[in-house]
Motif scaffolding. Structure first.
Motif, short mmCIF file in Angstrom:
data_model
loop_
_atom_site.label_atom_id
_atom_site.label_comp_id
_atom_site.label_asym_id
_atom_site.label_seq_id
_atom_site.Cartn_x
_atom_site.Cartn_y
_atom_site.Cartn_z
N LYS A 45 89.01 44.74 66.25
CA LYS A 45 88.64 45.44 65.01
C LYS A 45 87.27 46.10 65.11
O LYS A 45 87.08 47.21 64.63
N ALA A 46 86.31 45.43 65.76
CA ALA A 46 84.95 45.97 65.86
C ALA A 46 84.91 47.27 66.65
O ALA A 46 83.96 48.05 66.53
N GLU A 47 85.91 47.52 67.48
CA GLU A 47 85.92 48.69 68.35
C GLU A 47 86.90 49.77 67.89
O GLU A 47 86.97 50.85 68.48
N ARG A 48 87.65 49.48 66.82
CA ARG A 48 88.75 50.36 66.43
C ARG A 48 88.31 51.76 66.05
O ARG A 48 88.93 52.75 66.44
N ALA A 49 87.24 51.88 65.28
CA ALA A 49 86.83 53.19 64.78
C ALA A 49 86.43 54.13 65.92
O ALA A 49 86.88 55.28 65.99
N LYS A 50 85.59 53.63 66.83
CA LYS A 50 85.15 54.47 67.96
C LYS A 50 86.32 54.79 68.88
O LYS A 50 86.44 55.92 69.36
N LYS A 51 87.19 53.80 69.12
CA LYS A 51 88.35 54.04 69.99
C LYS A 51 89.30 55.04 69.35
O LYS A 51 89.85 55.91 70.03
#
Length: 301
Positions: A45-51
């Protein structure tokens, strides 16, 4: 301001008309960004936006700065609606595929900056990709965590890490204010968004706000936005929402930097193929018949 109910009714009518024209012409555009959602399932979840931003740029073939965000959205199956609502608090919303979209609605009131329009379009795309299962027309309160995630998506969709770092490196010899303004022109974003990204990469990032305001005041005699807060740097200051007026965006973009075109193109085709009348075309485009006649007379041959 148009009430929420009136706005939703306008959006619904616009989507009905848009989908009707697409159906008459057999011109439905595939939602190519759907592939992004499928690939996010295994991402923390912590990486979802950038990915999601990285994947969305790949899917849409964006290698450099995005010069025409409306075109990028429309070519990849996202409809763009641009009402003018006299409100400094409403920037936009998105519509899920199951409700007639996917679509983004951007408030293009002339007192809001074009940079705000662009950021809003990217922000709403973030909602479509990251929160596709959370749409509820009866919900009026924003989910703060979702808003922050959509902001992060928008920032990295418009200013991808590697491209931003390269542009920043080239601008390192410039004074802070000039460097910020150079990058804001390259990426079509607000000065707040650029400064926040620079600050996030700097060991003394918390002091950049005060430095920027001090340099800008020396040049112009006044500051931008809030009073100096040298140690008060935070994401909320630079998300672009507190200050979105044209007057607060120095060296701002112009209306021609944000133009939705696809529906106009489809309406012209429908008129020329005699699928709809000129009066129906006027209804779809939200103009009177005289204005529609003037538009048709000015079409490029």
């Amino acid at each position: 301001m148009t009430t929420r109910g009136e706005l939703l009714a306008d959006v619904a009518r616009w989507l009905d008309d848009y989908n009707e024209i697409e159906g008459l012409l057999g011109a439905r555009e595939k939602f190519k960004f759907a592939a992004v959602t499928d690939k996010l399932k295994a991402v923390p979840k912590a990486e979802r936006a950038k990915k999601a931003a990285e994947l969305a740029r790949t899917v849409s073939g964006q290698g450099g700065a995005i010069r025409d965000i409306c075109g990028v959205l429309e070519k990849n199956g996202v409809k763009v609606f641009t009402p003018k609502l006299a409100s400094e608090g409403f920037f936009g919303l998105s519509v899920a595929a199951k409700d007639g979209g996917p679509a983004v609605v951007v408030n293009v009131w002339e007192r809001l900056s074009v940079e705000r329009w662009i950021f809003t379009a990217a922000h709403e795309l973030g909602h479509l990709l990251l929160h596709f299962d959370a749409y509820d027309v009866t919900q009026t309160e924003e989910d703060i965590s979702q808003e922050k995630e959509a902001d992060t998506f928008a920032s990295h969709f418009l200013m991808p890490e590697a491209l931003f770092d390269s542009a920043l490196e080239e601008a390192r010899g410039l004074p802070l204010v000039r460097a910020v303004f150079k990058l804001k022109r390259i990426f079509g974003t607000s000065w707040q968004s650029v400064l926040y990204r620079i600050a996030s990469k700097s060991p003394d990032g918390g002091k950049l706000w005060g430095r920027f305001q001090g340099e800008y005041r020396q040049q112009t005699g006044h500051t931008l936005g809030k009073a100096d807060e040298p140690d008060g740097l935070g994401a909320g200051e630079f998300r672009g929402q507190p200050k979105a007026k044209v007057a607060d965006e120095p060296e701002h973009l112009v209306e021609g930097d944000f133009i939705e075109e696809r529906l106009y193109r489809l309406v012209r085709r429908a008129v020329e193929e005699e699928e709809i009348s000129l009066s129906r075309a006027a209804e779809v485009l939200g103009m009177d018949i005289e204005s529609m006649r003037n538009l048709s007379n000015s079409w490029i041959a």
